[in-house]
Design an enzyme around this catalytic site. Sequence first.
Site, PDB file in Angstrom:
ATOM      1  N   GLY A 199       1.013  -4.890   0.864  1.00  0.00           N
ATOM      2  CA  GLY A 199      -0.181  -4.822  -0.091  1.00  0.00           C
ATOM      3  C   GLY A 199       0.022  -5.563  -0.792  1.00  0.00           C
ATOM      4  N   GLU A 228       4.179  -5.020   7.578  1.00  0.00           N
ATOM      5  CA  GLU A 228       3.848  -4.109   7.577  1.00  0.00           C
ATOM      6  C   GLU A 228       4.481  -3.771   9.380  1.00  0.00           C
ATOM      7  OE1 GLU A 228       2.370  -6.229   6.092  1.00  0.00           O
ATOM      8  OE2 GLU A 228       0.859  -5.662   4.889  1.00  0.00           O
ATOM      9  N   GLU A 230      -0.838  -8.647  -0.741  1.00  0.00           N
ATOM     10  CA  GLU A 230      -1.918  -9.701  -0.369  1.00  0.00           C
ATOM     11  C   GLU A 230      -2.623  -9.674  -1.595  1.00  0.00           C
ATOM     12  OE1 GLU A 230      -1.477  -6.215   2.503  1.00  0.00           O
ATOM     13  OE2 GLU A 230      -2.477  -7.730   4.084  1.00  0.00           O
ATOM     14  N   ALA A 247       0.947  -1.308   0.039  1.00  0.00           N
ATOM     15  CA  ALA A 247      -0.179  -0.019   0.272  1.00  0.00           C
ATOM     16  C   ALA A 247       1.029   1.157  -0.379  1.00  0.00           C
ATOM     17  CB  ALA A 247      -0.661  -0.093   1.139  1.00  0.00           C
TER      18      ALA A 247
HETATM   19  N1  CAA Z   1       4.889   2.757  -0.902  1.00  0.00           N
HETATM   20  C1  CAA Z   1       5.117   4.819  -1.156  1.00  0.00           C
HETATM   21  N2  CAA Z   1       6.409   4.907  -2.205  1.00  0.00           N
HETATM   22  C2  CAA Z   1       7.219   3.596  -1.966  1.00  0.00           C
HETATM   23  C3  CAA Z   1       6.418   2.337  -1.079  1.00  0.00           C
HETATM   24  C4  CAA Z   1       5.443   2.123  -0.753  1.00  0.00           C
HETATM   25  N3  CAA Z   1       5.032   0.913   0.059  1.00  0.00           N
HETATM   26  N4  CAA Z   1       7.559   1.492  -2.038  1.00  0.00           N
HETATM   27  C5  CAA Z   1       8.411   1.537  -2.868  1.00  0.00           C
HETATM   28  N5  CAA Z   1       8.312   3.466  -2.570  1.00  0.00           N
HETATM   29  C6  CAA Z   1       8.731   4.181  -3.511  1.00  0.00           C
HETATM   30  C7  CAA Z   1      10.375   4.735  -2.472  1.00  0.00           C
HETATM   31  O1  CAA Z   1       9.066   5.886  -1.791  1.00  0.00           O
HETATM   32  C8  CAA Z   1      10.787   5.556  -3.796  1.00  0.00           C
HETATM   33  O2  CAA Z   1      10.706   7.066  -3.865  1.00  0.00           O
HETATM   34  P1  CAA Z   1      11.036   7.689  -3.864  1.00  0.00           P
HETATM   35  O3  CAA Z   1      12.204   7.283  -5.301  1.00  0.00           O
HETATM   36  O4  CAA Z   1      10.417   8.714  -4.500  1.00  0.00           O
HETATM   37  O5  CAA Z   1      12.118   8.229  -2.982  1.00  0.00           O
HETATM   38  C9  CAA Z   1      10.519   4.579  -5.406  1.00  0.00           C
HETATM   39  O6  CAA Z   1       9.452   3.991  -4.369  1.00  0.00           O
HETATM   40  C10 CAA Z   1      11.646   3.742  -4.822  1.00  0.00           C
HETATM   41  O7  CAA Z   1      11.893   2.654  -3.316  1.00  0.00           O
HETATM   42  P2  CAA Z   1      13.434   2.461  -2.870  1.00  0.00           P
HETATM   43  O8  CAA Z   1      14.367   3.260  -3.339  1.00  0.00           O
HETATM   44  O9  CAA Z   1      13.127   1.909  -1.479  1.00  0.00           O
HETATM   45  O10 CAA Z   1      13.786   0.925  -3.960  1.00  0.00           O
HETATM   46  P3  CAA Z   1      15.083  -0.278  -3.144  1.00  0.00           P
HETATM   47  O11 CAA Z   1      14.529  -0.555  -4.681  1.00  0.00           O
HETATM   48  O12 CAA Z   1      15.715   1.036  -2.684  1.00  0.00           O
HETATM   49  O13 CAA Z   1      13.444  -1.296  -2.040  1.00  0.00           O
HETATM   50  C11 CAA Z   1      12.097  -2.191  -1.313  1.00  0.00           C
HETATM   51  C12 CAA Z   1      13.002  -1.534  -2.717  1.00  0.00           C
HETATM   52  C13 CAA Z   1      12.827  -3.001  -0.269  1.00  0.00           C
HETATM   53  C14 CAA Z   1      10.413  -2.915  -1.558  1.00  0.00           C
HETATM   54  C15 CAA Z   1      11.582  -0.684  -0.303  1.00  0.00           C
HETATM   55  O14 CAA Z   1      10.609   0.258  -1.156  1.00  0.00           O
HETATM   56  C16 CAA Z   1      10.420  -0.698   0.708  1.00  0.00           C
HETATM   57  O15 CAA Z   1      10.920  -1.251   1.381  1.00  0.00           O
HETATM   58  N6  CAA Z   1       9.287  -0.507   0.579  1.00  0.00           N
HETATM   59  C17 CAA Z   1       8.329  -0.355   1.226  1.00  0.00           C
HETATM   60  C18 CAA Z   1       7.328  -2.155   1.562  1.00  0.00           C
HETATM   61  C19 CAA Z   1       6.473  -1.510   2.582  1.00  0.00           C
HETATM   62  O16 CAA Z   1       7.081  -1.649   3.936  1.00  0.00           O
HETATM   63  N7  CAA Z   1       5.648  -2.219   2.653  1.00  0.00           N
HETATM   64  C20 CAA Z   1       4.531  -2.621   2.904  1.00  0.00           C
HETATM   65  C21 CAA Z   1       3.731  -1.001   3.218  1.00  0.00           C
HETATM   66  S1  CAA Z   1       1.880  -1.030   4.033  1.00  0.00           S
HETATM   67  C22 CAA Z   1       0.924  -2.359   3.866  1.00  0.00           C
HETATM   68  O17 CAA Z   1       0.733  -2.757   2.529  1.00  0.00           O
HETATM   69  C23 CAA Z   1      -0.278  -1.861   4.360  1.00  0.00           C
HETATM   70  C24 CAA Z   1      -1.794  -3.076   3.969  1.00  0.00           C
HETATM   71  O18 CAA Z   1      -1.407  -3.755   4.585  1.00  0.00           O
HETATM   72  C25 CAA Z   1      -3.019  -2.661   2.887  1.00  0.00           C
END
Ligand code: CAA
Length: 257
Positions: free
Chosen positions: A108, A131, A111, A65
Site C-alpha cells: 500500500g 502482497e 500504491e 497496509a
Molecule cells: N504492517 C504492520 N506492521 C508493520 C508493517 C506492516 N505493513 N511493516 C512493518 N511493520 C512493523 C513491524 O511489525 C515491526 O513492528 P514490531 O517492532 O512491533 O515488531 C516494525 O514495523 C518494524 O518493522 P521490522 O522489524 O520488520 O523492520 P525491518 O527493518 O526488519 O524490515 C520491512 C522492514 C522489510 C519493510 C519489513 O517490516 C516488512 O517486510 N514489512 C511488511 C511489508 C509488506 O509486506 N507490505 C505489504 C503489506 S500488504 C498491503 O499493503 C496490501 C495492499 O496492497 C492494500
Amino acid sequence: MTYETILTEIRGTVAIVTLNRPQALNALNSTVMVELTAALAAFDSNDAVAAAVLTGSEKAFAAGADIKEMQSLEFVDAYLGDFVAGWDAVATFRKPLIAAVSGFALGGGCELAMMCDFIIAADTAKFGQPEITLGVIPGMGGSQRLTRAVGKAKAMDMVLTGRMMDATEAERMGLVSRVVAPGQLMDETLAAAGKIAGFPRAAVLMAKEAVNRSFEATLAEGLRFERRLFQSLFATADQKEGMAAFVEKRKPAFSNR
Ligand code: CAA
C-alpha cells in the site's frame, strides 16, 4: 488540526503531509486513511494551498497496509466494508500532489506513492508489491497503476515475485521522476511543489486533469479533451498575462483568474 498518525504543515502555498507511525514503519491503518483523506480534503478546499507534498520518514515512506489490522479480516467484512476503497480519495485530490519517498514504499505504500502525481525519490528508496508473500495481491491499485507506470514485464515481476525495486531501477522504469541524495529529498520536492504553486491555478489543475485522462480515455477522446481544456484557458486573465509577459520580456504577475 492535530492528528494521531500524520503531521501537517503549510509552508508558503505548499501543504506538507508527513506519515507519522514510526513504530510501524508508517504502516497504513484505517486511522491513517481517515486522517490523510481528511487532511487532503481540507487542503483541496483551502485557497491558501496551491500544491501538496506527501512524505514519510527517512526509513519508510510506508511499509504497506497494516498487516496486524488486516490479519483477522474475513472476506465478508472486507467486501461489505469495501476495505481500502477510501484511499481512492488520495487519487482524486484535485491539486498537484507530489510523493517524496525515502526508504521503503511497499505494498500500500508503493500504491499510495503511485496515487500521487509524481514521485521524487531518495536514492535509498525501495519500491515493491510484496502482497503475494502474505497470500494476497495488491489492493490499493498496484496491479493497475504499477503496470501503467512500468509496463507488464516489470509489473508482473514485482507483483508475482514480491521483489523490491531500488531507486535507480525505479527511475529507469519511469516509476519515479527524479532521484536525489537523501539530504536533498525535501528541498528538491518542495522546490518542485513551489514552482508548480507559482503557476496559474486553473492551468495547473487542467494540466493534471489532462494527463490523468490519458489513463482512462482512448487517444482520440484524450486529445479532444486536452484540446477543449487548452482552448478554455484562453478565457483566463492569466493566459493574457502569461503571453503578454513573454512578449514584453518581463516576469508574469498571475492573478489566478
Ligand atoms: N504492517 C504492520 N506492521 C508493520 C508493517 C506492516 N505493513 N511493516 C512493518 N511493520 C512493523 C513491524 O511489525 C515491526 O513492528 P514490531 O517492532 O512491533 O515488531 C516494525 O514495523 C518494524 O518493522 P521490522 O522489524 O520488520 O523492520 P525491518 O527493518 O526488519 O524490515 C520491512 C522492514 C522489510 C519493510 C519489513 O517490516 C516488512 O517486510 N514489512 C511488511 C511489508 C509488506 O509486506 N507490505 C505489504 C503489506 S500488504 C498491503 O499493503 C496490501 C495492499 O496492497 C492494500
